[in-house]
Design a protein around this motif. Structure first.
Motif, short mmCIF file in Angstrom:
data_model
loop_
_atom_site.label_atom_id
_atom_site.label_comp_id
_atom_site.label_asym_id
_atom_site.label_seq_id
_atom_site.Cartn_x
_atom_site.Cartn_y
_atom_site.Cartn_z
N LEU A 95 114.04 -36.56 -63.13
CA LEU A 95 114.11 -37.80 -62.40
C LEU A 95 112.79 -38.55 -63.10
N HIS A 96 111.23 -37.79 -63.55
CA HIS A 96 110.04 -38.72 -64.30
C HIS A 96 110.11 -39.19 -65.09
N PHE A 97 111.46 -38.09 -65.89
CA PHE A 97 112.10 -38.39 -67.60
C PHE A 97 112.31 -38.57 -67.42
N PHE A 98 113.82 -39.66 -66.90
CA PHE A 98 114.46 -40.63 -66.69
C PHE A 98 113.56 -42.47 -66.39
N GLN A 99 112.45 -42.64 -65.45
CA GLN A 99 111.77 -43.16 -65.42
C GLN A 99 110.89 -43.27 -66.21
N PHE A 100 109.95 -42.75 -66.87
CA PHE A 100 109.53 -42.31 -68.32
C PHE A 100 110.33 -43.59 -69.37
N VAL A 101 111.59 -42.52 -69.82
CA VAL A 101 112.43 -42.85 -71.15
C VAL A 101 112.97 -44.81 -70.04
N LEU A 102 113.35 -45.46 -69.57
CA LEU A 102 113.00 -46.33 -69.13
C LEU A 102 111.71 -47.76 -68.92
N ALA A 103 110.95 -47.34 -68.31
CA ALA A 103 109.66 -47.43 -68.77
C ALA A 103 109.65 -47.76 -69.64
N VAL A 104 109.42 -46.85 -70.97
CA VAL A 104 109.82 -47.46 -72.20
C VAL A 104 110.48 -48.43 -73.06
N THR A 105 110.94 -48.34 -72.43
CA THR A 105 112.92 -49.28 -72.88
C THR A 105 112.47 -50.82 -72.63
N VAL A 106 111.57 -50.80 -71.04
CA VAL A 106 111.24 -52.01 -70.39
C VAL A 106 110.23 -52.34 -71.76
N CYS A 107 108.89 -51.09 -72.25
CA CYS A 107 108.09 -52.05 -72.73
C CYS A 107 108.69 -52.42 -73.70
N GLY A 108 109.83 -52.09 -74.99
CA GLY A 108 110.10 -51.67 -76.31
C GLY A 108 111.14 -53.71 -75.90
N LEU A 109 111.24 -54.31 -74.55
CA LEU A 109 112.47 -55.47 -74.63
C LEU A 109 111.49 -56.10 -74.59
N TYR A 110 110.60 -56.48 -73.10
CA TYR A 110 109.68 -57.23 -73.37
C TYR A 110 108.40 -57.58 -74.44
N GLY A 111 108.20 -56.55 -75.44
CA GLY A 111 106.84 -56.11 -75.74
C GLY A 111 107.79 -57.23 -77.07
N ILE A 112 109.16 -57.27 -77.10
CA ILE A 112 109.71 -58.56 -78.80
C ILE A 112 109.30 -59.84 -78.53
N ASP A 113 109.48 -59.88 -77.25
CA ASP A 113 109.20 -61.64 -77.18
C ASP A 113 107.09 -61.96 -77.69
N LEU A 114 106.60 -60.80 -76.79
CA LEU A 114 105.19 -60.89 -77.16
C LEU A 114 104.62 -61.00 -78.47
N GLN A 115 105.64 -60.16 -79.07
CA GLN A 115 105.02 -60.14 -80.18
C GLN A 115 105.22 -60.83 -81.53
N ASP B 133 102.68 -65.22 -72.17
CA ASP B 133 102.82 -65.68 -71.29
C ASP B 133 102.96 -64.52 -70.36
N GLY B 134 101.67 -64.96 -68.80
CA GLY B 134 101.39 -64.21 -67.93
C GLY B 134 102.67 -63.03 -67.65
N LYS B 135 104.22 -63.63 -67.39
CA LYS B 135 105.44 -62.09 -66.84
C LYS B 135 105.49 -61.82 -67.81
N TRP B 136 105.46 -62.21 -69.23
CA TRP B 136 105.90 -60.85 -69.81
C TRP B 136 104.60 -60.12 -70.36
N VAL B 137 103.38 -60.26 -69.83
CA VAL B 137 102.53 -59.73 -69.92
C VAL B 137 102.41 -58.44 -68.79
N TYR B 138 102.50 -58.98 -67.97
CA TYR B 138 103.33 -58.64 -66.55
C TYR B 138 103.64 -56.92 -66.68
#
Length: 167
Positions: free
Chosen positions: A16-36, A46-51
Motif C-alpha cells: 500500500l505504501h509503495f503505491f502511495q509513494f509512486v502516485l505521490a511522485v507521479t503527482v509531483c511530476g504532473l504538477y511540476g511541469i507547470d511550475l517549471q 501559482d499557489g494551487k500548483w505549489v499546494y
C-alpha cells in the motif's frame, strides 16, 4: 509467519505504501511541469500548483517513513493518515472543479491536468484505505491497561501471574 520473517500485515502495508509513494511522485511530476514552465518564463508560481507539490512531497515522505517496521503501532500514524486523506481530497476538489468538465480540444496540457485530477483521487482513496487499515491495526494491537489504576495489563499480552491475593 510470512515471507522472509515478515508478517502478512506488514507486507500488505508495504505494498500500500509503495503505491502511495509512486502516485505521490507521479503527482509531483504532473504538477511540476507547470511550475517549471512558469519559472522559466519568469511568471509567479501559482499557489494551487505549489499546494499540489507540497501534498505530493508530504505524501511521498510519509509513505517512505511508513515502511519502517513497527511504526504502525502508534496512534499518530492513524491520525496523520487521515490528515493526508483530507489533503488529497482537498487537492482533488480544487483541481477537479477546474479540469473535470474542461474540454481539452487537443490541448495536451489540459488533458494532462485532467489525468492528474484522477491520480489525485486515486491517492485520496489509497490514503483512506491506509487510514482505515492503520486504525484497525492500531485498535487490535494496542496495549490495554486496567481502568482504575492503569497498572494491570489486559488482553492477549497480559501476564497471567497471580497477585498473591486469595479469593
Amino acid at each position: 509467519m510470512g515471507v522472509l520473517g515478515m508478517t502478512a500485515g506488514y507486507l500488505l502495508f508495504s505494498i500500500l505504501h509503495f503505491f502511495q509513494f509512486v502516485l505521490a511522485v507521479t503527482v509531483c511530476g504532473l504538477y511540476g511541469i507547470d511550475l517549471q514552465r512558469a519559472r522559466s518564463h519568469g511568471a509567479y508560481a501559482d499557489g494551487k500548483w505549489v499546494y499540489a507539490e507540497v501534498v505530493g512531497g508530504l505524501s511521498a515522505l510519509t509513505a517512505i517513513l511508513y515502511l519502517i517496521p513497527f511504526i504502525l503501532k502508534f496512534a499518530a500514524v492513524t491520525i496523520w493518515s487521515f490528515v493526508m486523506f483530507v489533503l488529497w481530497i482537498a487537492l482533488f476538489g480544487l483541481f477537479g472543479s477546474m479540469y473535470i468538465h474542461e474540454d481539452p480540444e487537443g490541448n495536451a496540457d489540459i488533458q494532462r491536468m485532467k489525468n492528474a485530477v484522477w491520480v489525485d483521487l486515486a491517492n485520496a482513496l489509497l490514503w483512506l484505505i491506509g487510514f482505515i487499515a492503520s486504525a484497525a491495526y492500531w485498535w487490535t494491537h494496542r496495549e490495554r491497561r486496567s481502568r482504575f489504576t492503569g497498572r494491570a495489563r489486559l488482553g492477549r499480552n497480559a501476564s497471567t501471574r497471580s497477585t498473591g491475593l486469595s479469593a
